[in-house]
Design an enzyme around this catalytic site. Sequence first.
Site, short mmCIF file in Angstrom:
data_model
loop_
_atom_site.label_atom_id
_atom_site.label_comp_id
_atom_site.label_asym_id
_atom_site.label_seq_id
_atom_site.Cartn_x
_atom_site.Cartn_y
_atom_site.Cartn_z
CE LYS A 102 -3.64 2.29 -0.05
NZ LYS A 102 -3.53 3.03 -0.86
CE LYS A 153 4.17 7.01 5.39
NZ LYS A 153 3.51 8.16 4.49
CE LYS A 191 5.19 7.95 -1.40
NZ LYS A 191 4.31 7.80 0.00
CB THR A 234 -2.18 13.27 5.79
OG1 THR A 234 -2.54 12.54 3.92
CG2 THR A 234 -0.78 13.38 5.89
CB SER A 292 -5.77 4.57 1.82
OG SER A 292 -5.17 6.30 1.43
N1 GLU Z 1 1.15 9.12 0.21
C1 GLU Z 1 0.28 9.26 1.37
C2 GLU Z 1 1.11 8.70 2.55
O1 GLU Z 1 2.22 8.58 2.75
C3 GLU Z 1 -0.89 8.21 1.86
C4 GLU Z 1 -0.27 6.80 1.22
C5 GLU Z 1 -1.98 5.34 0.93
O2 GLU Z 1 -3.09 6.48 0.95
O3 GLU Z 1 -1.95 4.21 0.86
O4 GLU Z 1 0.80 8.42 3.47
#
Ligand code: GLU
Length: 418
Positions: free
Chosen positions: A68, A92, A104, A188, A347
């Site tokens: 994710k 995370k 990512k 966020t 998400s």
């Molecule tokens: N890009 C965001 C992060 O760095 C969200 C990632 C997501 O929602 O999967 O946490």
Amino acid sequence: MKNNPLENARQQLLDIAKILELDKKTIDRLLKIENLVSGEISVKLDNGKTKKFKAWRSQHNNAVGPYKGGIRFHEETTEEEVKALSMWMTWKTAIVGIPYGGGKGGVAVNPKTLSKSELQRLSRGYIRLIAKAIGSDKDIPAPDVNTNAEIMGWMLDEYEKIIGRKDPGALTGKPLELGGSRGRTEATGLGGSYVLDSFVKKLKKQKKAVSVAIQGFGNVGSYFAKFVHENGYKVVAVSDSKNTLYNEKGLDIRKAFDYKAKNDTFKGFVGGKLLPSEAVLGLNVDILVPAALENAVSEENVSKINAKNILEMANGPVTPKAEEILANKKILIVPDVLANTGGVAVSYFEWVQNLANYYWEKEEISAKLKKLMDSAFAAVWAEYERMSKTTKKATLRQAAYSLAVQKVVKAMQARGEL
Ligand code: GLU
């Protein structure tokens, strides 16, 4: 390469591996990127020419659940950056307790140089490159720097065309019309504001006596500024790549938010003075919030930091070397892997709604997000206190990593992998 984010991510892992006394096999396994998709996307430009862009999807670890993490469009994005960001996603998702691994994606492009139709062709091209590697039970991309709901909508459309069926849970951060979640855009920032509340309680301070300076006014920084301002903190500075907007008595963030949205600059805003962009980092505030890109605070500029504490809303904004120097000065850092997890947490809610085909109200989402963030903070803080009993040098990052790494290791053990 100077301040290579992948080196930083590895070093943070090695640091906790030593404390947890992990064996070499486990460490090597955790350092490994399980899969990398990379290639070039050819985009037909409006003038008829074709331009190529380098692109990657890094899948770090999926012991806990599908990979994710977001996709960023940035001209300085590299393979190593994307790999580092995918590792950070693994920690995370583990810290906030959602059933995912870490991934990512990134494209080396400055999206401001593209027209909207070129941007759409690039987004679709990216999905064609990674289509085989993603899916709602495999790897679930989302927005990150310079990507948003509109782009996720194009990407989902391309993905569903390729697979020939609907799979809305294959991407999150989508438009509401395509199965997006209420509250995802600002998640966020909102999640970070809950973490700030928990942290300030531990510091035993009153919100209105806490001054905050925020570097970065993109999706994360601007919503974070808005929420903490509404919650009664004194936001004295916000910055973008051109300026720092500063008012020692506190800024009216709602007005600054609207002004910036309308004019794309803080220039001309009444109610604060303009300083150079980097000045935000040197302000004498209670909480400095880097909410832009990695390596904002490094060995080169760490001596300029005058803040009492740091809350990381960007991914990887403080390098390990800078962190060591700050720790010696007793500056507490609330790490990215805890502070900025609100986005991926919502998400997760979006994905759950997609899988269930049942959609929730915004209040329900904010309440669930608060619960997740509060318990993640409490767990990290408890681990920090526990670790502090044996070493005076324990950091909140080590505490967060300790929980995350142990969780991932246990999942790998349960699979019989270790
Ligand atoms: N890009 C965001 C992060 O760095 C969200 C990632 C997501 O929602 O999967 O946490």
